[in-house]
Motif scaffolding. Sequence first.
Motif, PDB file in Angstrom:
ATOM      1  N   GLY A 218       0.774  -1.233   0.000  1.00 31.15           N
ATOM      2  CA  GLY A 218       0.000   0.000   0.000  1.00 31.15           C
ATOM      3  C   GLY A 218       0.800   1.276   0.000  1.00 31.15           C
ATOM      4  N   ALA A 219       2.097   1.223   0.293  1.00 29.18           N
ATOM      5  CA  ALA A 219       2.942   2.422   0.266  1.00 29.18           C
ATOM      6  C   ALA A 219       3.474   2.606  -1.147  1.00 29.18           C
ATOM      7  CB  ALA A 219       4.082   2.300   1.267  1.00 29.18           C
ATOM      8  N   PHE A 220       3.282   3.785  -1.716  1.00 28.29           N
ATOM      9  CA  PHE A 220       3.662   4.032  -3.109  1.00 28.29           C
ATOM     10  C   PHE A 220       5.154   4.281  -3.222  1.00 28.29           C
ATOM     11  CE2 PHE A 220       4.222   7.178  -6.651  1.00 28.29           C
ATOM     12  CZ  PHE A 220       4.041   6.261  -7.673  1.00 28.29           C
ATOM     13  N   ARG A 221       5.774   3.630  -4.214  1.00 26.42           N
ATOM     14  CA  ARG A 221       7.208   3.785  -4.456  1.00 26.42           C
ATOM     15  C   ARG A 221       7.416   5.048  -5.308  1.00 26.42           C
ATOM     16  NH1 ARG A 221      10.400  -0.774  -3.546  1.00 26.42           N
ATOM     17  NH2 ARG A 221      11.627  -0.527  -5.434  1.00 26.42           N
ATOM     18  N   ALA A 515      -0.557   5.650   9.663  1.00 23.55           N
ATOM     19  CA  ALA A 515       0.880   5.501   9.888  1.00 23.55           C
ATOM     20  C   ALA A 515       1.435   4.435   8.976  1.00 23.55           C
ATOM     21  CB  ALA A 515       1.170   5.124  11.346  1.00 23.55           C
ATOM     22  N   ASP A 516       2.709   4.556   8.661  1.00 15.41           N
ATOM     23  CA  ASP A 516       3.455   3.503   7.990  1.00 15.41           C
ATOM     24  C   ASP A 516       4.386   2.857   9.010  1.00 15.41           C
ATOM     25  OD1 ASP A 516       2.269   4.176   5.604  1.00 15.41           O
ATOM     26  OD2 ASP A 516       4.025   5.208   4.785  1.00 15.41           O
ATOM     27  N   PHE A 517       4.638   1.565   8.821  1.00 20.82           N
ATOM     28  CA  PHE A 517       5.613   0.879   9.658  1.00 20.82           C
ATOM     29  C   PHE A 517       6.594   0.124   8.774  1.00 20.82           C
ATOM     30  CE2 PHE A 517       2.124   1.540  12.621  1.00 20.82           C
ATOM     31  CZ  PHE A 517       2.814   2.066  13.706  1.00 20.82           C
ATOM     32  N   VAL A 518       7.867   0.447   8.941  1.00 21.57           N
ATOM     33  CA  VAL A 518       8.966  -0.226   8.253  1.00 21.57           C
ATOM     34  C   VAL A 518       9.653  -1.124   9.281  1.00 21.57           C
ATOM     35  CG1 VAL A 518      11.157   0.070   7.053  1.00 21.57           C
ATOM     36  CG2 VAL A 518       9.317   1.742   6.712  1.00 21.57           C
ATOM     37  N   ASP A 545      10.724  -4.516   4.847  1.00 17.33           N
ATOM     38  CA  ASP A 545       9.603  -4.046   4.035  1.00 17.33           C
ATOM     39  C   ASP A 545       8.784  -3.026   4.819  1.00 17.33           C
ATOM     40  OD1 ASP A 545       8.127  -3.814   1.693  1.00 17.33           O
ATOM     41  OD2 ASP A 545       7.938  -5.978   1.440  1.00 17.33           O
ATOM     42  N   ILE A 546       7.744  -2.523   4.151  1.00 14.88           N
ATOM     43  CA  ILE A 546       6.906  -1.464   4.692  1.00 14.88           C
ATOM     44  C   ILE A 546       5.440  -1.874   4.597  1.00 14.88           C
ATOM     45  CG2 ILE A 546       6.768  -0.286   2.458  1.00 14.88           C
ATOM     46  CD1 ILE A 546       6.809   2.398   3.951  1.00 14.88           C
ATOM     47  N   LEU A 547       4.633  -1.429   5.558  1.00 14.20           N
ATOM     48  CA  LEU A 547       3.189  -1.643   5.544  1.00 14.20           C
ATOM     49  C   LEU A 547       2.501  -0.316   5.825  1.00 14.20           C
ATOM     50  CD1 LEU A 547       0.576  -3.411   5.621  1.00 14.20           C
ATOM     51  CD2 LEU A 547       1.030  -3.741   8.071  1.00 14.20           C
ATOM     52  N   ARG A 548       1.576   0.062   4.973  1.00 15.74           N
ATOM     53  CA  ARG A 548       0.772   1.270   5.194  1.00 15.74           C
ATOM     54  C   ARG A 548      -0.365   0.911   6.143  1.00 15.74           C
ATOM     55  NH1 ARG A 548       1.092   5.720   0.927  1.00 15.74           N
ATOM     56  NH2 ARG A 548       2.877   6.000   2.313  1.00 15.74           N
ATOM     57  N   PHE A 555      -6.396  -5.063   2.502  1.00 15.88           N
ATOM     58  CA  PHE A 555      -5.707  -4.314   1.461  1.00 15.88           C
ATOM     59  C   PHE A 555      -6.689  -3.609   0.529  1.00 15.88           C
ATOM     60  CE2 PHE A 555      -2.183  -7.607   2.040  1.00 15.88           C
ATOM     61  CZ  PHE A 555      -1.409  -6.745   2.799  1.00 15.88           C
ATOM     62  N   GLU A 556      -7.887  -4.143   0.441  1.00 14.66           N
ATOM     63  CA  GLU A 556      -8.877  -3.573  -0.478  1.00 14.66           C
ATOM     64  C   GLU A 556      -9.672  -2.444   0.158  1.00 14.66           C
ATOM     65  OE1 GLU A 556     -12.443  -5.117  -3.490  1.00 14.66           O
ATOM     66  OE2 GLU A 556     -11.488  -6.513  -2.101  1.00 14.66           O
ATOM     67  N   HIS A 557      -9.900  -2.528   1.466  1.00 17.77           N
ATOM     68  CA  HIS A 557     -10.763  -1.557   2.134  1.00 17.77           C
ATOM     69  C   HIS A 557      -9.986  -0.868   3.260  1.00 17.77           C
ATOM     70  CE1 HIS A 557     -14.132  -3.159  -0.119  1.00 17.77           C
ATOM     71  NE2 HIS A 557     -13.843  -4.375   0.316  1.00 17.77           N
TER      72      HIS A 557
END
Length: 636
Positions: A218-221, A515-518, A545-548, A555-557
């Motif tokens: 979900g985090a855009f590169r 928040a993002d978590f790496v 890795d990273i998770l939004r 992931f869809e909602h």
Amino acid sequence: MIMKKLLLLSACLATFSSQALAQNTPAGSIDPDMPEHFQVQNASFGYVRKDVMIPMRDGAKLHTVILIPKGAHNAPILMTRTPYSADRMTSYASSGDMSSVLEGYDSMTDVIADGGYIRVIQDVRGKYKSEGRYVMNRPMRGPLNSTQVDHATDTWDTIEWLVHNTPESNGKVGILGISYDGFTAVTALFHPHPALKVSVPMNPMIDGWMGDDWFHNGAFREENLPYIYTQDATPKNDEKWWSNQYDAYDLYLNAVSAGALGKSRGMDQIGFFRQITTHPAYDSWWQNQAMDKLLAREGLKVPTLLVHSLWDQEDIYGDIATYYTLEKQPASAANLYIAMGPWNHGGERVEASVLGDIKFRSDTGYYFRKKILAPFLAHYLKDSTVPLPARVSAFRTGENIWETASKLPAQDCASGCKTLHLEPGHGLGFSAPGPDAGTAQYVSDPDHPVPYIPRPVLTKGVKSSPWGYWLVTDQRDVASRPDVLTFTSETLAKPLTIQGQPQVHLTASTTGTDADFVVKLIDVYPDQVSSQPEMGGYQLMVSADILRGRYRKSFEHPEAIPANTPQLYKMALPFSNHTFLPGHKIMVQVQSSWFPLYDRNPQTYVDNIFFAPREAYKSATMSVDVSNSWIDLHTK
């Protein structure tokens, strides 16, 4: 008398030639050095080159370069379909043999040219000299593609033409490619042509949202904006990304959001940019083009060698996801092979005894090409008595050895896993802490995000950029930042080998609403390394890795994070095959930005982060629940 007539004729001809030249050369000009059409004298070359336009079923013609070794007879065809210019990949020449004319990602000459293959490289639809309209990762025919053509049909039509128009061939065709060309090697597996005998997708683009080029969980590169700009603006990549700032960190920070930066460059004219900014979540638009899911429905009917790089900075997700999806199906598993090595994106094609500062004590790229790729191709395209490589060929870093297996370890941790727990006082160990171990906190400020490489951030394509090896760069530059949590084990008394995808279970709260978590799993070298002193204390990122956070449940909602309420964040880190040696330590780092590789999370919930306004970006305090945070590791 005869001599006089000849002299007179000669004089007349000279006069005529002078008059003709005077008529064709304007006064005051000079004869040009360059002919209008230079004719290469290639009779001594070791190959015959053919440029053809192969017709597709809808009438479009695709530019195709065919290189046939001189004297070839009963030779197999090895093809690549690319958006990166077939001419460029077949026009380098330092001598007249075929190995000298091939260049580019997919031209492993010690396998292809030395193996006597007929080499075919084709511009995909709409790129460079091929007709038609280009679509980034053109979806397969179905919900997202109502036309009669896709990469699978274009491959089928190309093979059909080749086997009927290449008399030097034995009628057997293989396809291979790296990255985007690996994606087209995967698409060839859908309704494959009978003459297609083997496919080798190397570092392929499989699922751009889950963990390949465009997003990770979900985090855009964000640093892929220049690629989209150049690749999708014109057929021949004529338009180049531009920046008036040397440090990409400043460029992306000042732009506020990825969407705003793209629009400022006119990218709203580009269809793919409009699509990704319209689909920030893992909705049906992404799901219906995830190649691992589609291939599972198709079934694997052609022998396929997936090639994975342990430190692939571009497409580290897809081939592993494809393997695990297909390995569950007995009919597909019968055609499935995988090889993995200590490479970056496409590193297997070149000399690969080092990556950045990390040394492997042997040329792992050469080993792969000669011991795995060459016999795999030869078995299916030349001689079935050539022994096949193992189902799984994997290089184990740390101990730096090749090993083989019948299959990869299970994707989940139902058995054979050890749990690595966070501990109070920033410790790390294999014993669970008590329920009152407390929390570890840091403040994440989106105005000062954590850089993914030391500044100045020099992006891909810029001179001296570390892009190709950044995943193995020393993590000490961020370990001392107050917005990065660091947990470290005791010094290891014996080796610890992990193989598989580390499974992260992180329990944390935030004072914000997103928040993002790496999470990074790191091998900490001893303070002194006698054989390589500069590696003393080195922090090697083994997997990360990273998770939004808005996608923690679906992931869809997406949904906002309730402020000051602990939430569980689960993700699988990229595949690792590594031994932590005695004298080393294990480290886990946790942070909430990885910039500008990934766009900043504003940390207040907005519907679409691509266009988050400046006022949405706010600092937030992150609290990690030490008692309820761990990583499950597949150990050997």
